[in-house]
Design an enzyme around this catalytic site. Structure first.
Site, PDB file in Angstrom:
ATOM      1  N   LYS A  20     -32.602   4.485  62.306  1.00  0.00           N
ATOM      2  CA  LYS A  20     -33.844   5.198  62.694  1.00  0.00           C
ATOM      3  C   LYS A  20     -34.058   5.199  64.186  1.00  0.00           C
ATOM      4  O   LYS A  20     -34.509   6.217  64.644  1.00  0.00           O
ATOM      5  CB  LYS A  20     -35.053   4.472  61.711  1.00  0.00           C
ATOM      6  CG  LYS A  20     -36.332   5.037  61.662  1.00  0.00           C
ATOM      7  CD  LYS A  20     -37.002   4.503  60.736  1.00  0.00           C
ATOM      8  CE  LYS A  20     -37.638   2.982  60.865  1.00  0.00           C
ATOM      9  NZ  LYS A  20     -36.456   2.018  60.654  1.00  0.00           N
ATOM     10  N   LYS A  46     -39.178  -6.689  65.022  1.00  0.00           N
ATOM     11  CA  LYS A  46     -38.057  -6.778  66.004  1.00  0.00           C
ATOM     12  C   LYS A  46     -38.243  -6.608  67.309  1.00  0.00           C
ATOM     13  O   LYS A  46     -37.494  -6.736  68.238  1.00  0.00           O
ATOM     14  CB  LYS A  46     -36.701  -6.467  65.492  1.00  0.00           C
ATOM     15  CG  LYS A  46     -36.171  -6.844  64.016  1.00  0.00           C
ATOM     16  CD  LYS A  46     -34.967  -6.663  63.353  1.00  0.00           C
ATOM     17  CE  LYS A  46     -34.434  -5.097  63.665  1.00  0.00           C
ATOM     18  NZ  LYS A  46     -35.252  -4.035  63.059  1.00  0.00           N
ATOM     19  N   ASP A 145     -41.184   0.002  55.061  1.00  0.00           N
ATOM     20  CA  ASP A 145     -41.798  -0.686  53.813  1.00  0.00           C
ATOM     21  C   ASP A 145     -43.336  -0.365  53.709  1.00  0.00           C
ATOM     22  O   ASP A 145     -44.200  -0.784  54.544  1.00  0.00           O
ATOM     23  CB  ASP A 145     -41.761  -2.457  54.235  1.00  0.00           C
ATOM     24  CG  ASP A 145     -42.496  -3.108  53.006  1.00  0.00           C
ATOM     25  OD1 ASP A 145     -43.039  -2.442  52.173  1.00  0.00           O
ATOM     26  OD2 ASP A 145     -42.613  -4.269  53.226  1.00  0.00           O
TER      27      ASP A 145
END
Length: 296
Positions: A20, A46, A145
């Site tokens: 992505k 991250k 998510d």
């Protein structure tokens, strides 16, 4: 202050590790090459979403900056008014002047992973960053998510005009894409959010485009672009660059440019129809059979 006539905001979702960020950075670089003022907002804890736009260098995250300035307990409006935090503290420039922002996450073991997204978006809005910098298009690189309130922010707040889902023909990638569509359908009640389509990113040795096309059709959408396997993508990332910067005359760079143009010019979209569990399992079985025959 420069007034923004039309700000296009696009969110990219997908299973972790699906490519992505690579896709988002190459689209951003393509648009910047066309003279667009682009901002990429990394919404992954991250905090490495924008590194390929900056020679592999990471930038301080919004949450890290707030912690370092001891603003955790200070009202954001007050901090902005007193000049304790400024745009330069959270927005950095990358390739062709692309504005880069990393939301960041909490300290390991503490808090919600999506909190950085909530705080970053709130701060950017309060500081009128898009208007001040005259941004034409904002690309949100979001972890897949949407169950978490933080990662659903571009959907919940109606920030994104369109959503694109990056997927491969891997079963878990398709499963995650279907769950994301459930979130899009839920938040489409605002009347603004639409699924712009799927981006098919070929990963590994299996290229089952027909299966992904079938999945897209069931969702009532299309594949807006296919990104084939290319060693140039890996080479570029080792150098901390996009393919657009690393190999601008390559075929894969041309594919990214075509995809960026198609996405930027797309004004349509649909409210997806997520598949039921049995339908997803049927797709999984087809992938299983394809893999078995592939490795015979």
């Amino acid at each position: 202050m420069k007034e923004v006539v039309f700000l296009k905001q696009i969110a990219f979702y997908g299973k972790g590790g699906i490519g992505k960020s690579t896709t988002v950075c190459n689209i951003a670089a393509s648009l910047a090459d066309e003279g667009k003022k682009v901002m990429v907002i990394g919404c992954d804890p991250k905090h490495d979403c924008t590194s390929n736009l900056r020679g592999g260098k990471e930038i301080p995250t919004v949450l890290d900056t707030i912690r370092e300035k001891n603003l955790d307990k200070l009202n954001l409006d007050e901090a902005i008014e007193k000049g304790v935090i400024s745009i330069d503290d959270i927005v950095y420039k990358g390739y062709k002047g692309i504005y880069c922002v990393e939301a960041g996450g909490p300290k390991p073991g503490y808090g919600c992973a999506g909190r950085g997204v909530i705080v970053a978006i709130e701060l950017l809005k309060k500081m009128n960053v898009f208007e001040t910098l005259g941004v034409d298009v904002v690309l949100y690189d979001v972890l897949g998510d949407v169950v978490c309130g933080g990662f659903a922010m571009p959907l919940r707040m109606g920030l994104a005009n369109q959503i694109y889902i990056v997927t491969s023909s891997d079963y878990m990638s398709i499963y995650a894409a279907n769950n994301i569509c459930k979130g899009i359908k839920e938040f489409a009640k605002t009347g603004r959010i639409k699924l712009g389509g799927l981006i098919y990113n070929v990963r590994g040795s299996l290229d089952a485009e027909d299966i992904v096309k079938e999945f897209a059709k069931k969702l009532r959408t299309d594949i807006v672009g296919k990104i084939p396997n290319s060693f140039l993508i890996a080479e570029a990332e080792i150098e901390g660059k996009t393919v657009i910067e690393y190999a601008p005359d390559s075929e894969i760079a041309s594919i990214y440019r075509d995809l960026a143009k198609k996405i930027y010019e797309n004004k349509g979209g649909v409210i997806p129809k997520p598949l039921e569990n049995e339908e997803i399992l049927m797709i999984g079985r087809k992938i299983k059979e394809r893999l078995k025959s592939f490795y015979k």
